[in-house]
Design an enzyme around this catalytic site. Structure first.
Site, PDB file in Angstrom:
ATOM      1  N   ILE A   1      -6.679   8.813  -0.829  1.00  0.00           N
ATOM      2  CA  ILE A   1      -6.839   8.514   0.594  1.00  0.00           C
ATOM      3  C   ILE A   1      -5.822   7.445   0.954  1.00  0.00           C
ATOM      4  O   ILE A   1      -5.406   6.670   0.100  1.00  0.00           O
ATOM      5  CB  ILE A   1      -8.270   8.030   0.938  1.00  0.00           C
ATOM      6  CG1 ILE A   1      -8.447   7.811   2.445  1.00  0.00           C
ATOM      7  CG2 ILE A   1      -8.564   6.734   0.201  1.00  0.00           C
ATOM      8  CD1 ILE A   1      -8.291   9.040   3.274  1.00  0.00           C
TER       9      ILE A   1
ATOM     10  N   HIS B   1       0.824  -1.210   0.000  1.00  0.00           N
ATOM     11  CA  HIS B   1       0.000   0.000   0.000  1.00  0.00           C
ATOM     12  C   HIS B   1       0.861   1.264   0.000  1.00  0.00           C
ATOM     13  O   HIS B   1       0.923   1.979  -0.988  1.00  0.00           O
ATOM     14  CB  HIS B   1      -0.929  -0.019   1.213  1.00  0.00           C
ATOM     15  CG  HIS B   1      -1.867   1.141   1.259  1.00  0.00           C
ATOM     16  ND1 HIS B   1      -2.467   1.581   2.422  1.00  0.00           N
ATOM     17  CD2 HIS B   1      -2.310   1.989   0.291  1.00  0.00           C
ATOM     18  CE1 HIS B   1      -3.245   2.609   2.160  1.00  0.00           C
ATOM     19  NE2 HIS B   1      -3.162   2.888   0.879  1.00  0.00           N
TER      20      HIS B   1
ATOM     21  N   HIS C   1       1.520   4.893  -2.888  1.00  0.00           N
ATOM     22  CA  HIS C   1       1.663   6.283  -2.434  1.00  0.00           C
ATOM     23  C   HIS C   1       3.063   6.840  -2.695  1.00  0.00           C
ATOM     24  O   HIS C   1       3.224   7.889  -3.338  1.00  0.00           O
ATOM     25  CB  HIS C   1       1.361   6.373  -0.935  1.00  0.00           C
ATOM     26  CG  HIS C   1      -0.075   6.298  -0.591  1.00  0.00           C
ATOM     27  ND1 HIS C   1      -0.836   7.405  -0.304  1.00  0.00           N
ATOM     28  CD2 HIS C   1      -0.917   5.233  -0.483  1.00  0.00           C
ATOM     29  CE1 HIS C   1      -2.071   7.035  -0.029  1.00  0.00           C
ATOM     30  NE2 HIS C   1      -2.154   5.716  -0.133  1.00  0.00           N
TER      31      HIS C   1
ATOM     32  N   HIS D   1      -3.888   0.707  -6.436  1.00  0.00           N
ATOM     33  CA  HIS D   1      -4.204   1.293  -5.135  1.00  0.00           C
ATOM     34  C   HIS D   1      -5.585   0.876  -4.660  1.00  0.00           C
ATOM     35  O   HIS D   1      -5.786   0.571  -3.470  1.00  0.00           O
ATOM     36  CB  HIS D   1      -4.120   2.818  -5.193  1.00  0.00           C
ATOM     37  CG  HIS D   1      -4.441   3.468  -3.879  1.00  0.00           C
ATOM     38  ND1 HIS D   1      -5.672   4.027  -3.614  1.00  0.00           N
ATOM     39  CD2 HIS D   1      -3.710   3.613  -2.746  1.00  0.00           C
ATOM     40  CE1 HIS D   1      -5.684   4.502  -2.387  1.00  0.00           C
ATOM     41  NE2 HIS D   1      -4.507   4.254  -1.838  1.00  0.00           N
TER      42      HIS D   1
ATOM     43  N   ASN E   1      -6.325  -1.009  -1.045  1.00  0.00           N
ATOM     44  CA  ASN E   1      -6.765  -0.043  -0.041  1.00  0.00           C
ATOM     45  C   ASN E   1      -8.208  -0.233   0.420  1.00  0.00           C
ATOM     46  O   ASN E   1      -8.471  -0.319   1.619  1.00  0.00           O
ATOM     47  CB  ASN E   1      -6.605   1.386  -0.566  1.00  0.00           C
ATOM     48  CG  ASN E   1      -6.980   2.424   0.482  1.00  0.00           C
ATOM     49  OD1 ASN E   1      -6.239   2.621   1.450  1.00  0.00           O
ATOM     50  ND2 ASN E   1      -8.131   3.058   0.329  1.00  0.00           N
TER      51      ASN E   1
END
Length: 871
Positions: A871, A533, A538, A724, A728
């Site tokens: 997010i 993740h 990110h 993602h 997530n």
């Protein structure tokens, strides 16, 4: 000061009126859509007075057409400028409360010297910023309607060295850009790059790089210090956005930190990367309960009020189905210190104070609340859960290690054939290997380098693990052995001490097997959150965001392709560095790597490969797929019912076709790729600076062919969207029920003859909760994954774009075809989830795999692929 500005502006008006030529001009009508700052709650009396004064003289917001046809030598060969025109009736325009948009009229004088407007210079002479959405010109001679998609904050003009420039929605490669617009194209990029030195303020639009030197806070003591990640061979890392905060007092190499509760508002990200108003409001509603200064003390207080630890699954289940009764008087005092909107999701006020969480999907069905414990579900989540990225084909037995034996000694597996062959449906190990029916979930090599430190310097007690699985005829997986390892007592060079556990259903052996699976999931939970993740979506994507904005003009086709997939990523990453992945942050509090969390992710980044992020490449590298021209997409899956891979490949190839059609329209030949200076600068900076610690890796595409461009852009969009989404938005569905996805352990596997083993024999449920996280970490972990799993109300999903993003019909048609294919994929997913032959689609817990279902819903919907990492 205000009077002087008024007089100067009035003088400008008089000068313009007296200098106008007497020849006839055509009037072009335009509309401007913007959001005033008062919609966001920032208006002040000073702002209102200043705006009113400027409105009286008609110079509050001025606009100036820039010709795309005719250059002006007096303007450094930039486009011929039209006359200054002003928005009409600033203070008389009503702001609709529903959406906050305000629409204004503006009229431009036009003549042949202006020709086709290609840009507009806009000056904000008010005292406050506003958010400019669009400018639209109607009935432009020879051009018709011209649309400007702006979506940018505009601060008062005196805050800028140069006025703001907005380009029409036409798309240009550098060499075909109208000559009169080149000056503005180049100047805008210079503004976005900044000078790399100046202290950055909230209003700035500068994109720049820095290392991860802002995770620790050595001013609070040595235990809060963390190594700088990035810029060294020891700790390589992707770059993050520069914030220009000064160094800490204790360590000049570590950036100082802000202080809560203002921290989230003071971390610099470029102004247009900051959360929008809807995102901000959702963050208050959904995310504030994750703030360290508010929720952690609340949970600590709750634990103080209920000092007994969780002792049984029934007690934990009450948190979801019935709620946990809490002492009213004491809790009222706590709750009164925290904003009520944030508490509505935590407590109900009907005479009782109840701590209650949403029911996770994995236990939602009343008759399925224990299905998560089955071996089938344990294995199914490796291909359809929240971390379906690690399982791989086992090609040799016993499994081997890649760790340096000179440093770590013997690290190969000690699992024997005799321990698993009885569970292979009559096959020998050699036959199972030869028929591609043995797989492994390997958390050994990634954990071992840190295992001794983790178990001796933190509160966690974990094992490195290997899990062997057998592929059955119905495409489900069966775990046949789990190996748990600890460092040798005499030192690393002596290797590890390992023990093998095999499936059992009853008695203490059955409890031991459940413990073994839990230790595997602890490792998997940490790897998922920090690697699958955080690092692999990110962190690795942020350099792409920065490089794209620094090197590709907003009218460049690749900028327009990629920009929607960067929305809110820098803002959420900045927030994560402040309260999630920082020293003492939520992830260190709730996941087993503790203070070594991001240091471990740096260690794993050493083997990160951009090209391996392509889903087909990843599946083939893991041995999950093989080339087969007779199969769909030219790939054959060895695990045919692999929901992440099946849905992912459908999304991947739909995405790749869209990118191919788009790029092929603008780049007809490889030579056009090679001769695009912005594209080449972008790729060079991305490799050499953004991912500078890996700049010498041979696998980087050279960006010399159209095929390399297509593949690179597809990977970037895949990471930002589908990858993602897959890792997530299912976190609460599976990890919201803590026993299914424990994130840390505080005791080792119980051994015969120990008090822990005796406790396991007497009360296995109590022993389980004493071994895994204590009550505070359990409640905190549930809260964290709930926050991370929610879709906000302003989510933009894959296949959605703001209307008017380009004028070219071929890319628009290709995007429409992409949308149509996504809709077909949605139907295919629904159909597969209803096919009872595909047992991995829903599993024993009856949770349909929808994480790669393109369209989503607000909240904990467990489905939807957002365009970006927001997010």
């Amino acid at each position: 000061m205000i009077l002087g500005r008024v007089l100067n502006a009035a003088s400008d008006v008089v000068h313009e009126v007296t200098s106008r030529k007497k020849k006839s001009h055509k009037i072009i009508r335009g509309t401007v859509v913007l959001v005033k700052n008062n919609v966001f709650g920032f208006n002040t009396i000073h702002t209102t007075v200043a705006d009113s004064v400027f409105e009286l003289i008609g110079k509050g917001v001025t606009l100036q057409l820039v010709s795309a046809d005719n250059a002006d030598p007096a303007n450094e060969n930039g486009g011929k400028l039209g006359k200054l025109e002003s928005l009409e009736n600033w203070n008389l325009t009503c702001t609709p409360l529903a959406c906050g948009d305000s629409l204004y009229k503006v009229s431009f004088e036009w003549d042949e010297e202006i020709g086709t407007p290609g840009a507009i210079i806009l000056r904000n002479n008010h005292a406050a910023e506003f958010f400019l959405k669009t400018i639209t010109l109607e009935d432009v001679p020879g051009a018709g309607r011209i649309h400007f998609l702006c979506n940018s904050w505009v601060y008062p003009d005196r805050k800028y060295k140069k006025p703001r420039v907005f380009f029409s929605n036409k798309t240009y490669l550098p060499h075909v850009t109208p000559a009169p617009l080149l000056k503005y194209r180049e100047e805008e990029l210079k503004v976005l790059r900044g000078d790399g030195k100046r202290k950055l303020k909230k209003r700035d639009r500068v994109y720049d790089y820095d290392c991860y030197n802002d995770l620790g806070n050595p001013d609070k003591g040595a235990e809060h210090a963390r190594p700088v990640l990035g810029g060294s061979a020891e700790y390589p890392y992707p770059r993050r956005g520069r914030t220009s905060r000064p160094p800490s007092r204790s360590d000049p190499n570590t950036e100082s930190r802000c202080f809560l509760p203002f921290r989230i508002f003071n971390v610099y990200v470029p102004r247009d990367e900051q959360f929008g108003n809807l995102k901000a409001s959702d963050f208050v509603a959904f995310g504030l309960k994750g703030l360290v200064k508010q929720i952690i003390p609340l949970l600590e207080a709750i634990v103080d009020l209920t000092p007994n630890e969780i002792d049984s699954f029934k007690e934990l289940d009450n948190l979801y189905f019935n709620g946990l009764p809490l002492p009213t008087n004491a809790l009222n005092q706590i709750v009164s210190q925290i904003p009520l909107p944030m508490m509505k999701e935590f407590f109900r006020r009907d005479g009782k104070q109840l701590l209650k969480f949403p029911v996770p999907q994995v236990i939602k069905e009343k008759n399925k609340t224990t299905a998560w414990r089955t071996d089938e579900e344990f294995a199914r989540e490796m291909v359809a859960g929240v971390n379906p990225l690690l399982i791989r084909l086992l090609k040799e037995f016993p499994p081997t290690s890649k760790l340096d034996p000179e440093v770590y000694g013997h690290q190969n597996s000690c699992i024997t054939k005799e321990e698993i062959e009885y569970n292979l449906e009559g096959l020998s190990v050699e036959e199972a290997l030869g028929s591609n029916r043995l797989f492994i979930l390997d958390h050994h090599d990634s954990v071992i380098p840190y295992l001794r430190r983790l178990n001796s310097t933190t509160g966690t007690k974990i094992h490195a693990s290997r899990t062997i699985l057998f592929l059955r005829g119905d495409s489900t997986l069966k775990p046949v052995a789990i190996e748990l390892s600890l460092p040798h007592l005499d030192g690393d060079k002596f290797g590890v001490v390992s023990k093998v556990y095999t499936p059992a259903d009853h008695g203490v052996e059955g409890s031991i097997w459940q413990f073994a699976k839990a230790f595997v999931v602890v490792n998997d939970s940490g790897h998922h959150q920090l690697i699958s993740h955080w690092l692999n979506t990110h962190a690795v994507l942020e350099p792409f965001v920065i490089a794209t904005n620094r090197q590709l003009s907003v009218i460049h086709p690749i900028y327009k392709l990629l920009h929607p997939h960067y929305r809110d990523t820098m803002a959420i990453n900045a927030l994560a560095r402040e309260i999630l992945v920082n020293a003492g942050g939520l992830l260190e509090k709730t996941f087993y790597p503790s203070k070594y969390s991001l240091e471990m992710s740096s260690h794993i980044y050493k083997s990160w490969n951009f090209m391996d992020q392509a889903l087909p490449t990843d599946l083939k590298k893991r041995g999950i797929a093989v080339d087969d021209e007779n199969s769909q997409h030219g790939l054959r899956l060895l695990i045919t019912d692999y929901p992440y891979a099946v849905d992912g490949l459908n999304i991947w190839f739909a995405l790749e076709k869209w990118v191919r059609d788009y790029c092929s329209f603008y780049y007809e030949t490889d030579k056009m790729v090679q001769e695009d200076p912005e594209l080449q600068a972008w790729w060079k900076e991305l490799r050499e600076v953004g991912h500078g610690d890996k700049k010498h890796e041979p696998w980087w595409p050279k960006m010399q062919t159209r095929e390399e461009l297509i593949e690179s852009c597809t990977i970037i969009i895949w990471i930002a969207s589908a990858l993602h989404a897959a890792v997530n938005f299912g976190q609460y569905a599976y990890g919201g029920y803590y026993p299914n996805r424990p994130t840390l352990s505080r005791r080792f596997m119980p051994e015969k003859g120990t008090p822990e083993y005796s406790e396991l024999e007497r009360n296995p449920e109590r022993a389980f909760f004493r071994t895994m996280a204590p009550q505070l970490q359990c409640l905190t972990g549930i809260t964290v994954v709930e926050i991370l799993s929610k879709h906000p109300s302003d989510e933009v999903y894959l296949g959605q774009r703001t209307p008017g993003w380009t004028t070219h019909s071929v890319p628009l048609a290709a995007f429409e075809a992409f949308n149509k294919r996504l809709a077909e994929i949605e139907g295919e997913i629904l159909k597969m989830n209803m096919d009872k032959k595909l047992k991995n689609r829903v599993g024993p817990v009856n949770v349909p795999y929808t994480l790669l279902y393109p369209t989503g819903e607000v909240g904990l919907s467990g489905k939807g692929i957002p365009n970006s990492i927001s997010i």
